[in-house]
Design an enzyme around this catalytic site. Structure first.
Site, PDB file in Angstrom:
ATOM      1  N   GLY A   1      40.249  32.000  51.201  1.00 34.29           N
ATOM      2  CA  GLY A   1      39.815  32.838  50.389  1.00 34.29           C
ATOM      3  C   GLY A   1      38.703  32.919  49.228  1.00 34.29           C
ATOM      4  N   ASN A   2      38.717  33.481  48.622  1.00 37.32           N
ATOM      5  CA  ASN A   2      37.615  33.402  47.431  1.00 37.32           C
ATOM      6  C   ASN A   2      38.246  33.745  45.964  1.00 37.32           C
ATOM      7  OD1 ASN A   2      36.806  36.113  47.032  1.00 37.32           O
ATOM      8  ND2 ASN A   2      36.440  36.086  49.226  1.00 37.32           N
ATOM      9  N   SER A   3      37.451  33.716  44.915  1.00 31.34           N
ATOM     10  CA  SER A   3      37.825  33.909  43.708  1.00 31.34           C
ATOM     11  C   SER A   3      37.691  35.315  43.181  1.00 31.34           C
ATOM     12  CB  SER A   3      37.313  33.330  42.773  1.00 31.34           C
ATOM     13  OG  SER A   3      37.059  31.621  43.285  1.00 31.34           O
TER      14      SER A   3
END
Ligand SMILES: Cc1cc2nc3c(=O)[nH]c(=O)nc-3n(C[C@H](O)[C@H](O)[C@H](O)COP(=O)(O)O)c2cc1C
Length: 436
Positions: free
Chosen positions: A227-229
């Site tokens: 995923g990412n932030s």
């Protein structure tokens, strides 16, 4: 919550009509006064049957009346509307919408609505049958055509055990929408050195936006993912800004933990493939698509049906496959007159100039605008502020210095508005019926 400048407190008239959700307007009042706004509450007589006058007076710090006869020397039915920077009606009942649409002035709130020359926002709440009735639809259509912002109610639990369209959105989100309206007026006022620009009326009425937000998750197994932030804050701020300017907005939200934007229709997705399907489905009838979500470029080739266990032995390297390029696909399937906006969150890096990366990406994708923003170092993901350079396919470069995501959104929308075909001249039909 950003506080308003004490030098010139924005003046909000909070109209409250007689619906069961009147108690939620107390929280809207609280939110706005706490962010430094000067709020005058104007309830209807029916509203006072739900929440009493002392509550409104004590929390706003101003006297409260429902009719035009109290304090006639002040001619409040004219002065309140004239001096307001925003009139916000929460909740707007079916009856209030009807009276406003027909220009009645039989109480202080409706008279104020006639004298107001500032943005006017209605947040309706009522039973689904009332909301969907052709009379209410016509009244909402009339008010929107006149430049008022009438947000769609949320879908959910209504007065009793029933549920459907007609629920008042979360008070904090209504207050956030009000602040988005005022932010636009405030920034224009700062630009020309005047007071609040009350003349800044909605300029996106009749346009339908699709805005993706958040970050996709590409699952390795039922509990682990790549995923990412991305928090979704920038996409949600864009949605709020577009709504505050009169647009109808669908948000395609990938794993966003924030409360839903008041007035937007939110479609929830997890992975890039799901986001692609949702965006394509909604884009077919959109005038503007803004891809603000951080979409994973790759996903695992396989997704284990069960949680991968330590006892399964040494881990296999994760094999990845490329995800579809959704923005490029949108460009290929572009509706006539449709505007496509991409976001490029970059960190730069050795030998990689941020803007060069952006220019290359804009050409490769074929979008109309690309918002290039540096992420990291307190900017971009999971923070309140952002800064960007907006690259246009026409060769323009617009620098937006560090500012709130609300204001950055309005600056991006200014660039979008300047490039839009007239709503009624477009081939994309937007009806004002019960569809969103
Ligand atoms: C318990 C109760 C709840 C009500 N809730 C709503 C509502 O949520 N929305 C609405 O449009 N009308 C609602 N009504 C009807 C309005 O109170 C009625 O139409 C009234 O005339 C509205 O007046 P106003 O628009 O001047 O405030 C409700 C009435 C009662 C008795």
């Amino acid at each position: 919550m950003p506080a308003a400048s004490p030098a010139r407190r924005p003046r909000v008239v909070l109209g409250v009509a007689g619906g069961i959700a009147a108690y939620k307007a107390v929280e809207v009042l609280r939110q706005l006064t706490e962010s430094g706004h000067d709020v005058r509450v104007v309830p209807t007589d029916s509203a006072l049957r739900f929440v009493g006058e002392p509550t409104w007076a004590a929390l706003s710090g101003h006297p409260v009346s429902t009719g035009v006869w109290a304090g006639a020397a002040e001619v409040a039915h004219v002065s309140l509307g004239r001096e307001a920077d925003l009139v916000l009606v929460v909740p707007a009942t079916a009856d209030l919408l009807a009276r406003a649409a027909t220009g009645r002035a039989d109480d202080l709130l409706t008279a104020t609505l006639l004298t107001a020359r500032c943005p006017v926002v209605f947040a309706p709440a009522m039973h689904t049958e009332m909301w969907e009735h052709p009379a209410t639809r016509a009244n909402v259509g009339t008010l929107r055509a006149r430049g008022c912002v009438v947000i769609d109610p949320a879908v959910g639990r209504l007065t009793g055990a029933d549920s459907g369209a007609g629920r008042l959105p979360a008070p904090a989100e209504i207050a956030a929408l009000a602040r988005a309206v005022l932010a636009r007026a405030g920034s224009a006022a700062n630009a020309n050195g005047t007071g609040l620009a009350a003349g800044l009326m909605p300029d996106l009425t009749g346009y339908r936006f699709v805005i993706s937000a958040g970050g996709t998750r590409e699952h390795l197994d039922p509990v682990r993912f790549l995923g990412n932030s991305s928090s979704g804050r920038q996409g949600y701020a864009l949605a709020r800004a577009a709504l505050s300017r009169g647009a109808r907005v669908v948000v395609v939200a990938a794993n966003v933990a924030l409360p839903e934007v008041a007035g937007a229709h939110t479609v929830r997705v997890v992975s890039a493939v799901q986001l692609r399907a949702a965006v394509h489905a909604e884009a077919a009838t959109a005038h503007v698509v803004i891809m603000a979500a951080a979409v994973a470029d790759f996903r695992p080739v396989t997704r284990a049906a069960h949680k991968i266990k330590k006892s399964d032995g040494d881990p296999e390297p994760v094999a990845l496959v490329r995800n579809p390029d959704i923005l490029a696909e949108l460009v290929a399937a572009r509706q006539p007159g449709q505007l496509l906006v991409g976001f490029a969150a970059e960190t730069g890096g050795p030998g990689a100039d941020l803007l060069d990366l952006g220019r290359e990406k804009l050409v490769r994708k074929g979008a109309d605008l690309l918002v290039v923003n540096q992420v990291g170092d307190g900017l971009g993901f999971e923070v309140e502020d952002n800064a960007a350079v907006v690259l246009g396919s026409d060769g323009t470069e617009t620098v937006i210095g560090r500012t709130s995501k609300d204001l950055l959104s309005h600056r991006v929308l200014d660039l979008v508005t300047a490039r839009l075909a007239p709503a009624d001249g477009s081939v994309i039909a937007v009806s004002d019926s019960t569809r969103r």
